[in-house]
Write a protein that holds these residues in place. Sequence first.
Motif, PDB file in Angstrom:
ATOM      1  N   ALA A  34       6.888  -8.634  -3.224  1.00 51.30           N
ATOM      2  CA  ALA A  34       6.717  -7.290  -3.778  1.00 51.30           C
ATOM      3  C   ALA A  34       5.452  -6.636  -3.230  1.00 51.30           C
ATOM      4  CB  ALA A  34       6.666  -7.358  -5.302  1.00 51.30           C
ATOM      5  N   ILE A  35       4.364  -7.386  -3.117  1.00 51.50           N
ATOM      6  CA  ILE A  35       3.121  -6.848  -2.565  1.00 51.50           C
ATOM      7  C   ILE A  35       3.341  -6.400  -1.127  1.00 51.50           C
ATOM      8  CG2 ILE A  35       0.807  -7.497  -1.783  1.00 51.50           C
ATOM      9  CD1 ILE A  35       0.541  -9.141  -4.344  1.00 51.50           C
ATOM     10  N   GLU A  36       4.043  -7.231  -0.346  1.00 50.32           N
ATOM     11  CA  GLU A  36       4.285  -6.876   1.046  1.00 50.32           C
ATOM     12  C   GLU A  36       5.177  -5.640   1.162  1.00 50.32           C
ATOM     13  OE1 GLU A  36       5.275  -9.883   3.837  1.00 50.32           O
ATOM     14  OE2 GLU A  36       3.960 -11.352   2.908  1.00 50.32           O
ATOM     15  N   LEU A  37       6.200  -5.533   0.321  1.00 51.82           N
ATOM     16  CA  LEU A  37       7.099  -4.382   0.390  1.00 51.82           C
ATOM     17  C   LEU A  37       6.407  -3.094  -0.054  1.00 51.82           C
ATOM     18  CD1 LEU A  37      10.415  -5.933  -0.953  1.00 51.82           C
ATOM     19  CD2 LEU A  37       9.929  -5.202   1.387  1.00 51.82           C
ATOM     20  N   ILE A  38       5.594  -3.176  -1.089  1.00 48.95           N
ATOM     21  CA  ILE A  38       4.939  -1.981  -1.625  1.00 48.95           C
ATOM     22  C   ILE A  38       3.783  -1.527  -0.745  1.00 48.95           C
ATOM     23  CG2 ILE A  38       3.560  -1.128  -3.567  1.00 48.95           C
ATOM     24  CD1 ILE A  38       5.353  -2.923  -5.368  1.00 48.95           C
ATOM     25  N   SER A  39       2.955  -2.461  -0.280  1.00 50.63           N
ATOM     26  CA  SER A  39       1.747  -2.082   0.461  1.00 50.63           C
ATOM     27  C   SER A  39       1.973  -1.981   1.964  1.00 50.63           C
ATOM     28  CB  SER A  39       0.626  -3.084   0.185  1.00 50.63           C
ATOM     29  OG  SER A  39       0.915  -4.334   0.790  1.00 50.63           O
ATOM     30  N   GLY A  40       2.998  -2.625   2.481  1.00 54.63           N
ATOM     31  CA  GLY A  40       3.253  -2.598   3.918  1.00 54.63           C
ATOM     32  C   GLY A  40       2.377  -3.544   4.713  1.00 54.63           C
ATOM     33  N   GLN A  41       1.654  -4.411   4.038  1.00 54.64           N
ATOM     34  CA  GLN A  41       0.828  -5.402   4.723  1.00 54.64           C
ATOM     35  C   GLN A  41       0.971  -6.745   4.021  1.00 54.64           C
ATOM     36  OE1 GLN A  41      -3.216  -4.092   4.527  1.00 54.64           O
ATOM     37  NE2 GLN A  41      -3.032  -3.340   2.452  1.00 54.64           N
ATOM     38  N   GLY A  42       0.546  -7.790   4.701  1.00 52.38           N
ATOM     39  CA  GLY A  42       0.665  -9.119   4.137  1.00 52.38           C
ATOM     40  C   GLY A  42      -0.257  -9.330   2.956  1.00 52.38           C
ATOM     41  N   VAL A  43      -0.013 -10.404   2.216  1.00 52.11           N
ATOM     42  CA  VAL A  43      -0.787 -10.687   1.008  1.00 52.11           C
ATOM     43  C   VAL A  43      -2.249 -10.918   1.353  1.00 52.11           C
ATOM     44  CG1 VAL A  43      -1.053 -12.287  -0.926  1.00 52.11           C
ATOM     45  CG2 VAL A  43       1.226 -11.619  -0.186  1.00 52.11           C
ATOM     46  N   LEU A  44      -2.539 -11.660   2.403  1.00 51.84           N
ATOM     47  CA  LEU A  44      -3.937 -11.936   2.754  1.00 51.84           C
ATOM     48  C   LEU A  44      -4.657 -10.676   3.210  1.00 51.84           C
ATOM     49  CD1 LEU A  44      -3.547 -15.371   4.588  1.00 51.84           C
ATOM     50  CD2 LEU A  44      -4.210 -14.929   2.224  1.00 51.84           C
ATOM     51  N   HIS A  45      -3.976  -9.792   3.921  1.00 53.85           N
ATOM     52  CA  HIS A  45      -4.579  -8.513   4.291  1.00 53.85           C
ATOM     53  C   HIS A  45      -4.773  -7.632   3.067  1.00 53.85           C
ATOM     54  CE1 HIS A  45      -3.301  -9.506   8.459  1.00 53.85           C
ATOM     55  NE2 HIS A  45      -4.455  -8.900   8.715  1.00 53.85           N
ATOM     56  N   PHE A  46      -3.823  -7.674   2.139  1.00 51.93           N
ATOM     57  CA  PHE A  46      -3.912  -6.883   0.913  1.00 51.93           C
ATOM     58  C   PHE A  46      -5.144  -7.271   0.097  1.00 51.93           C
ATOM     59  CE2 PHE A  46      -2.793  -6.268  -3.588  1.00 51.93           C
ATOM     60  CZ  PHE A  46      -2.551  -4.899  -3.597  1.00 51.93           C
ATOM     61  N   TRP A  47      -5.443  -8.576   0.046  1.00 53.11           N
ATOM     62  CA  TRP A  47      -6.603  -9.057  -0.704  1.00 53.11           C
ATOM     63  C   TRP A  47      -7.894  -8.971   0.090  1.00 53.11           C
ATOM     64  CZ3 TRP A  47      -3.824 -14.021  -2.682  1.00 53.11           C
ATOM     65  CH2 TRP A  47      -3.050 -13.717  -3.804  1.00 53.11           C
ATOM     66  N   GLY A  48      -7.791  -8.603   1.364  1.00 57.37           N
ATOM     67  CA  GLY A  48      -8.975  -8.467   2.200  1.00 57.37           C
ATOM     68  C   GLY A  48      -9.502  -9.779   2.749  1.00 57.37           C
ATOM     69  N   ILE A  49      -8.668 -10.803   2.772  1.00 53.98           N
ATOM     70  CA  ILE A  49      -9.101 -12.108   3.287  1.00 53.98           C
ATOM     71  C   ILE A  49      -9.045 -12.123   4.810  1.00 53.98           C
ATOM     72  CG2 ILE A  49      -8.538 -14.569   3.340  1.00 53.98           C
ATOM     73  CD1 ILE A  49      -7.581 -14.237   0.438  1.00 53.98           C
ATOM     74  N   LEU A  50      -8.063 -11.449   5.398  1.00 53.27           N
ATOM     75  CA  LEU A  50      -7.948 -11.360   6.861  1.00 53.27           C
ATOM     76  C   LEU A  50      -8.232  -9.957   7.329  1.00 53.27           C
ATOM     77  CD1 LEU A  50      -4.744 -13.464   7.633  1.00 53.27           C
ATOM     78  CD2 LEU A  50      -7.106 -14.083   8.037  1.00 53.27           C
TER      79      LEU A  50
END
Length: 50
Positions: A34-50
């Motif tokens: 759901a995070i990937e579909l809504i934000s258009g980026q991976g989970v680690l990018h969404f959390w700012g880890i990568l």
Amino acid sequence: MSDENRNVWNWGFTSGAENWNGRLAMIGFVSALAIELISGQGVLHFWGIL
């Protein structure tokens, strides 16, 4: 099995523990999708880890 023993939690590799492990893993997987579909980026990018 009596009603008293039915509510007792057994620690270790029991079928109840494995059921909960599977349920929580499914919730995590669906949340990551759901995070990937809504934000258009991976989970680690969404959390700012990568």
